[in-house]
Design a protein around this motif. Structure first.
Motif, short mmCIF file in Angstrom:
data_model
loop_
_atom_site.label_atom_id
_atom_site.label_comp_id
_atom_site.label_asym_id
_atom_site.label_seq_id
_atom_site.Cartn_x
_atom_site.Cartn_y
_atom_site.Cartn_z
N CYS A 30 9.03 -0.18 0.88
CA CYS A 30 8.60 -1.53 0.51
C CYS A 30 7.43 -2.00 1.36
O CYS A 30 6.53 -2.68 0.86
N ALA A 31 7.42 -1.62 2.62
CA ALA A 31 6.30 -1.96 3.50
C ALA A 31 5.02 -1.30 3.00
O ALA A 31 3.94 -1.91 3.03
N TRP A 32 5.13 -0.06 2.54
CA TRP A 32 3.96 0.62 2.01
C TRP A 32 3.42 -0.10 0.77
O TRP A 32 2.22 -0.26 0.60
N ARG A 33 4.32 -0.55 -0.09
CA ARG A 33 3.90 -1.27 -1.29
C ARG A 33 3.20 -2.58 -0.92
O ARG A 33 2.24 -2.97 -1.56
N TYR A 56 1.57 -3.06 1.88
CA TYR A 56 0.31 -2.68 2.50
C TYR A 56 -0.75 -2.39 1.42
O TYR A 56 -1.90 -2.80 1.54
N VAL A 57 -0.34 -1.72 0.36
CA VAL A 57 -1.26 -1.41 -0.73
C VAL A 57 -1.70 -2.68 -1.45
O VAL A 57 -2.84 -2.79 -1.91
N ARG A 93 0.24 -8.58 6.88
CA ARG A 93 1.14 -9.21 7.84
C ARG A 93 2.59 -8.87 7.53
O ARG A 93 3.34 -8.45 8.40
N ASP A 94 2.98 -9.02 6.27
CA ASP A 94 4.35 -8.70 5.88
C ASP A 94 4.61 -7.20 5.96
O ASP A 94 5.72 -6.77 6.29
N ALA A 95 3.60 -6.40 5.69
CA ALA A 95 3.77 -4.95 5.75
C ALA A 95 4.07 -4.50 7.18
O ALA A 95 4.93 -3.63 7.39
N ARG A 96 3.39 -5.10 8.16
CA ARG A 96 3.67 -4.73 9.56
C ARG A 96 5.09 -5.12 9.96
O ARG A 96 5.77 -4.36 10.64
N LEU A 97 5.53 -6.29 9.55
CA LEU A 97 6.88 -6.74 9.88
C LEU A 97 7.92 -5.84 9.23
O LEU A 97 8.90 -5.42 9.87
N MET A 98 7.71 -5.50 7.96
CA MET A 98 8.66 -4.65 7.27
C MET A 98 8.65 -3.23 7.83
O MET A 98 9.70 -2.57 7.89
#
Length: 51
Positions: A18-21, A23-24, A29-34
């Protein structure tokens, strides 16, 4: 504790996916937290496997 290790690690992998999704989708910001939560989930699963 090994019965809980695989589900914990699988949840960490799911959170990393989910973090990768995120990031894409340019939601850095949310990608780093996830990614941090997913990595800690994988480490928790590994620790549960070893204990």
């Amino acid at each position: 504790m090994t019965a809980y290790a695989l589900p914990i690690a699988a949840l960490g992998v799911l959170i990393l996916w989910c973090a990768w999704r995120e990031y894409v989708a340019d939601n850095r910001r949310d990608a780093r937290l996830m990614a941090a939560c997913g990595a800690s989930g994988i480490l928790a699963g590994t620790a549960a496997w070893l204990v």
